[in-house]
Structure formats: C-alpha cells, structure tokens
Scaffold this active site. Structure first.
Site, PDB file in Angstrom:
ATOM      1  N   GLN A  31       0.844  -1.190   0.000  1.00  0.00           N
ATOM      2  CA  GLN A  31       0.000   0.000   0.000  1.00  0.00           C
ATOM      3  C   GLN A  31       0.882   1.244   0.000  1.00  0.00           C
ATOM      4  O   GLN A  31       1.852   1.319   0.771  1.00  0.00           O
ATOM      5  CB  GLN A  31      -0.882   0.010   1.242  1.00  0.00           C
ATOM      6  CG  GLN A  31      -1.888   1.136   1.220  1.00  0.00           C
ATOM      7  CD  GLN A  31      -2.661   1.262   2.524  1.00  0.00           C
ATOM      8  OE1 GLN A  31      -2.068   1.476   3.574  1.00  0.00           O
ATOM      9  NE2 GLN A  31      -3.976   1.136   2.452  1.00  0.00           N
ATOM     10  N   CYS A  79      -5.975   6.937   5.875  1.00  0.00           N
ATOM     11  CA  CYS A  79      -5.257   7.147   7.138  1.00  0.00           C
ATOM     12  C   CYS A  79      -5.649   8.486   7.778  1.00  0.00           C
ATOM     13  O   CYS A  79      -5.566   9.533   7.138  1.00  0.00           O
ATOM     14  CB  CYS A  79      -3.750   7.099   6.900  1.00  0.00           C
ATOM     15  SG  CYS A  79      -2.834   7.299   8.446  1.00  0.00           S
ATOM     16  N   LYS A 118      -8.187   2.269  -1.182  1.00  0.00           N
ATOM     17  CA  LYS A 118      -8.883   2.072   0.102  1.00  0.00           C
ATOM     18  C   LYS A 118      -9.302   3.448   0.607  1.00  0.00           C
ATOM     19  O   LYS A 118      -8.456   4.342   0.724  1.00  0.00           O
ATOM     20  CB  LYS A 118      -7.941   1.380   1.094  1.00  0.00           C
ATOM     21  CG  LYS A 118      -8.551   1.097   2.459  1.00  0.00           C
ATOM     22  CD  LYS A 118      -7.722   0.059   3.206  1.00  0.00           C
ATOM     23  CE  LYS A 118      -8.245  -0.224   4.603  1.00  0.00           C
ATOM     24  NZ  LYS A 118      -7.697   0.684   5.604  1.00  0.00           N
ATOM     25  N   HIS A 177     -14.026   1.647   3.894  1.00  0.00           N
ATOM     26  CA  HIS A 177     -14.112   1.578   5.355  1.00  0.00           C
ATOM     27  C   HIS A 177     -15.086   2.692   5.723  1.00  0.00           C
ATOM     28  O   HIS A 177     -14.698   3.878   5.724  1.00  0.00           O
ATOM     29  CB  HIS A 177     -12.716   1.797   5.977  1.00  0.00           C
ATOM     30  CG  HIS A 177     -12.745   1.886   7.470  1.00  0.00           C
ATOM     31  ND1 HIS A 177     -11.744   2.509   8.194  1.00  0.00           N
ATOM     32  CD2 HIS A 177     -13.631   1.433   8.377  1.00  0.00           C
ATOM     33  CE1 HIS A 177     -12.042   2.433   9.484  1.00  0.00           C
ATOM     34  NE2 HIS A 177     -13.169   1.783   9.615  1.00  0.00           N
ATOM     35  N   GLY A 202      -9.448  -6.476   9.950  1.00  0.00           N
ATOM     36  CA  GLY A 202      -8.252  -6.018  10.645  1.00  0.00           C
ATOM     37  C   GLY A 202      -8.222  -6.421  12.104  1.00  0.00           C
ATOM     38  O   GLY A 202      -7.758  -7.507  12.471  1.00  0.00           O
ATOM     39  N   ARG A 203      -8.766  -5.547  12.956  1.00  0.00           N
ATOM     40  CA  ARG A 203      -8.563  -5.716  14.397  1.00  0.00           C
ATOM     41  C   ARG A 203      -9.083  -7.046  14.929  1.00  0.00           C
ATOM     42  O   ARG A 203      -8.439  -7.661  15.794  1.00  0.00           O
ATOM     43  CB  ARG A 203      -9.215  -4.535  15.137  1.00  0.00           C
ATOM     44  CG  ARG A 203      -8.488  -3.238  14.877  1.00  0.00           C
ATOM     45  CD  ARG A 203      -9.303  -2.044  15.280  1.00  0.00           C
ATOM     46  NE  ARG A 203     -10.523  -1.926  14.471  1.00  0.00           N
ATOM     47  CZ  ARG A 203     -11.438  -0.983  14.623  1.00  0.00           C
ATOM     48  NH1 ARG A 203     -11.272  -0.077  15.568  1.00  0.00           N
ATOM     49  NH2 ARG A 203     -12.503  -0.943  13.848  1.00  0.00           N
TER      50      ARG A 203
HETATM   51  C1  LIG Z   1      -2.998   0.066  14.610  1.00  0.00           C
HETATM   52  C2  LIG Z   1      -3.652   0.278  13.283  1.00  0.00           C
HETATM   53  C3  LIG Z   1      -2.853   0.515  12.160  1.00  0.00           C
HETATM   54  C4  LIG Z   1      -3.445   0.719  10.892  1.00  0.00           C
HETATM   55  N1  LIG Z   1      -2.636   0.919   9.788  1.00  0.00           N
HETATM   56  C5  LIG Z   1      -3.214   1.084   8.561  1.00  0.00           C
HETATM   57  C6  LIG Z   1      -2.428   1.208   7.361  1.00  0.00           C
HETATM   58  O1  LIG Z   1      -1.188   1.156   7.367  1.00  0.00           O
HETATM   59  N2  LIG Z   1      -3.094   1.380   6.183  1.00  0.00           N
HETATM   60  C7  LIG Z   1      -4.477   1.410   6.105  1.00  0.00           C
HETATM   61  O2  LIG Z   1      -5.039   1.553   5.025  1.00  0.00           O
HETATM   62  N3  LIG Z   1      -5.232   1.255   7.212  1.00  0.00           N
HETATM   63  C8  LIG Z   1      -4.641   1.078   8.414  1.00  0.00           C
HETATM   64  N4  LIG Z   1      -5.435   0.866   9.516  1.00  0.00           N
HETATM   65  C9  LIG Z   1      -6.903   0.730   9.332  1.00  0.00           C
HETATM   66  C10 LIG Z   1      -7.290  -0.738   9.080  1.00  0.00           C
HETATM   67  O3  LIG Z   1      -6.694  -1.212   7.892  1.00  0.00           O
HETATM   68  C11 LIG Z   1      -8.816  -0.897   8.958  1.00  0.00           C
HETATM   69  O4  LIG Z   1      -9.266  -0.068   7.927  1.00  0.00           O
HETATM   70  C12 LIG Z   1      -9.566  -0.522  10.254  1.00  0.00           C
HETATM   71  O5  LIG Z   1      -8.938  -1.086  11.387  1.00  0.00           O
HETATM   72  C13 LIG Z   1     -11.035  -0.970  10.197  1.00  0.00           C
HETATM   73  O6  LIG Z   1     -11.136  -2.366   9.979  1.00  0.00           O
HETATM   74  P1  LIG Z   1     -11.390  -3.400  11.205  1.00  0.00           P
HETATM   75  O7  LIG Z   1     -12.623  -2.936  11.924  1.00  0.00           O
HETATM   76  O8  LIG Z   1     -11.569  -4.739  10.538  1.00  0.00           O
HETATM   77  O9  LIG Z   1     -10.191  -3.322  12.082  1.00  0.00           O
HETATM   78  C14 LIG Z   1      -4.859   0.678  10.768  1.00  0.00           C
HETATM   79  C15 LIG Z   1      -5.643   0.439  11.911  1.00  0.00           C
HETATM   80  C16 LIG Z   1      -5.076   0.235  13.147  1.00  0.00           C
HETATM   81  C17 LIG Z   1      -5.963  -0.016  14.335  1.00  0.00           C
END
Ligand SMILES: Cc1cc2nc3c(=O)[nH]c(=O)nc-3n(C[C@H](O)[C@H](O)[C@H](O)COP(=O)(O)O)c2cc1C
Length: 329
Positions: free
Chosen positions: A70, A100, A140, A169, A225-226
């Site tokens: 990315q 971001c 994204k 998202h 993700g989380r």
């Molecule tokens: C600690 C952390 C780091 C993240 N780093 C990125 C990243 O590098 N690039 C990105 O597009 N989203 C990043 N995100 C967002 C996640 O990719 C994702 O969009 C977000 O957590 C929602 O999805 P989830 O509810 O499944 O976690 C990050 C989120 C967290 C919590």
C-alpha cells in the site's frame, strides 16, 4: 449453516500489527487469508525504497502469500516510480491509501487528508491511471473527511477511474476508529459504485462477515483487521472451520514472540510488540480486562510470561471475540 458465500478474505493493513513477521508467523499456524495488504509505505522523492521499507516489501518477506503493498502519497512522480518498482518485484496489485486519519499524515494532505480536495484527487488519479502502469491499482477509502454527504462526490470521482477495486471503510476521518461504521451511507451509494467493491470495518465474527456479504451483494473482497488480531482463527471459521484452541493460540503466540525477538534483535522490543498484540487478543477471553492490566504493566519478559499464564488460566476462552477495542464517538 448459512448458504451465503463470503468473498475472498483480505487482512487489513495495520501498521505495527500486520508487518512481515506477523504475516509469516500467522501463515505457519492459521489459514484463510487470501490476500494480505502490507501497511502503508510512504515513497520518498528518491526513486528507491529504504532498507526499512524493503524489509516489508522484499518478495522473500512475502513468500507463499498474496501480498498487496500500500502506498501513501499525493505526489504523482513518487507513486509512479514506486508502483513500477513494485511491479518489477513481482507484485500484481498496489493499493492507494485514502483513509489514514493520523494528524501528521492528513496535515500533508495525504491519506484521508486528500478527501477534502476532490479536484486534486481527480488530477492525481488521472495522472496515475493514464500512466499505463504494469500493475493493477486498488484504492482504500473512508466516506469523507467530516460529513457522510461527501461520499456522493467521492463516488463520482472514483467512478471515473479503472481501479481494480475500491475498498470502503465506512467511517469519516473525524471518526478515527471510534463509533460504529456508517452503513446507511454505504447502503445508499453502493448501487452507484461502478467498480468492484471491497468491504472493511467492524467484522468481528463469522456472522458479521455473512451479514456484510448479504448487505452488499456482489462484493469482491472482505477485509478484516482488528478482529483478526483478537482471533487468529476468524478467517478459518468464516470458511466453516473450528475456533482456535488454547494450545493453538499458545503455539502461535510463542512463535510470534520468538520471531519478533529474532527480527528486532531485542527481547524488550519484542515484548512491547506483543503487548500491542495483547491489546486485541484479550478480546478472545472473558473477564480479561483486569488480568490484562498485569500484562501491560509487566517490565520483564518473565513478568510478562507470568501475567499471560495467569490470564489464560483464569479467563474462559471465547468462541468468538468481542469488540473490546470499541470506543463510542
Ligand atoms: C494500529 C492500526 C494501524 C493501521 N494501519 C493502517 C495502514 O497502514 N493502512 C491502512 O489503510 N489502514 C490502516 N489501519 C486501518 C485498518 O486497515 C482498517 O481499515 C480498520 O482497522 C477498520 O477495519 P477493522 O474494523 O476490521 O479493524 C490501521 C488500523 C489500526 C488499528
């Protein structure tokens, strides 16, 4: 058993969580990740990735998995050289970060900071999509900067370009990671999106994955993700497999800790990284908040190991994680 077939499953890019060590260790213990999005890389004007960036991007670091790097940039020239370099390394897709919300990122108009400037986005996207790059581009995005109404205009912007996929998202920049996903706006505009669409946000259980697949018929990819940090068996369960056993989790965490220690050359740094992981992992145990405090407070690897043992012995393992990281807006 539901008849709904959840689309290919992707691991969300998460800086500090889904780096190359995690990707490798996860793949040794669990299944189900069809695609891995590598946490963002910010290309510099120097047409060369740094050694640090190469640790994530080197094909050897991603052997055996389908990884998608990315990029986080608003400069056409930087996007173009780095996308070409990624194609040369063998990648077939590059992802562009319009999500971001970090202050330092948006202050430079990058990530979700770009979403405030649809005209500048059109110019940038026009330049990168007309460059005839030898690699597919996916995007994204969030719904907007501060208002859900912004997504109408953004849909119009994105519809102009031949992207491989638009992953949504459904939060605003101003939400950061708090509150619930804003599904009504995505519901309203989903039929207007002309490209393939990926869904991301707050999928915590197999039932959530099915519900989102049914809510957005035809989605191309489900990005998680989380909840995968909490429950490494989540993707397997979505495919009809079993929840993680304590023995499996223990093996996985041990391998993760050892692999971080080897990669960082420091037990202390590895322990700090494991604490970040435990912030999510505790969501797979009931009544774990208080014992988890001991994990976060521990100062030595021995105290850390003791605290983990106590939590595992006293807290019942759940079948599905609960979103303990959820914070109201
Ligand atoms: C600690 C952390 C780091 C993240 N780093 C990125 C990243 O590098 N690039 C990105 O597009 N989203 C990043 N995100 C967002 C996640 O990719 C994702 O969009 C977000 O957590 C929602 O999805 P989830 O509810 O499944 O976690 C990050 C989120 C967290 C919590």
């Amino acid at each position: 058993m539901s008849a709904t077939i959840v689309p290919p499953l992707a691991v969300a890019p998460m800086e500090g969580l889904t780096g190359f060590v995690f990707r490798q260790v996860f793949s040794r213990h669990f299944t189900g990740a069809d695609d891995w999005f590598i946490p963002f890389v910010t290309p510099t004007t120097l047409p060369q990735f740094t050694d640090r960036q190469m640790r994530e991007l080197a094909p050897e670091a991603n052997a055996g998995i389908h990884a998608v790097p990315q990029l986080l940039t608003r400069r056409t020239a930087d996007f173009l050289w780095s996308a070409k370099a990624l194609a040369d390394m063998g990648y077939d897709e590059v992802n562009l970060n319009f999500g971001c919300p970090a202050g330092t990122v948006v202050a430079k108009g990058k990530g979700s900071g770009f979403l405030r400037e649809p005209e500048a986005m059109i110019r940038f996207l026009d330049e990168i999509f007309s460059a005839d790059l030898p690699i597919a581009i996916s995007v994204k995005t969030r719904l907007g900067w501060a208002s859900e109404d912004e997504f109408d205009r953004l849909v119009d912007v994105y519809n102009r370009f031949p992207m491989k996929r638009l992953t949504v998202h459904p939060r605003l920049k101003s939400d950061h990671y708090k509150g619930s996903v804003r599904l009504e706006t995505l519901d309203r505009l989903y039929p207007s999106l002309r490209m393939k669409v990926g869904y991301n946000g707050d999928v915590v259980t197999p039932a959530d994955a099915v519900a989102m697949t049914e809510r957005y018929p035809g989605i191309d990819q489900m990005m998680i993700g989380r909840a995968l940090m909490a429950d490494p068996a989540l993707l397997r369960k979505i495919r009809g497999g079993e929840p993680a056993t304590e023995a499996e989790l223990d093996d996985f965490r041990r391998d993760l800790f050892e692999s971080y220690t080897a990669a960082f050359g420091s037990l202390k740094n590895a322990m700090m990284r494991m604490k970040e992981y435990w912030f999510y992992q505790l969501a797979l145990y009931d009544e774990s908040e208080r014992p988890a405090k001991e994990i976060f407070k521990s100062k030595t690897p021995e105290a850390f190991a003791d605290a983990v043992r106590r939590l595992v012995e006293t807290c019942p393992l759940r079948r599905d994680a609960r979103a303990s990281w959820y914070k109201p807006l």
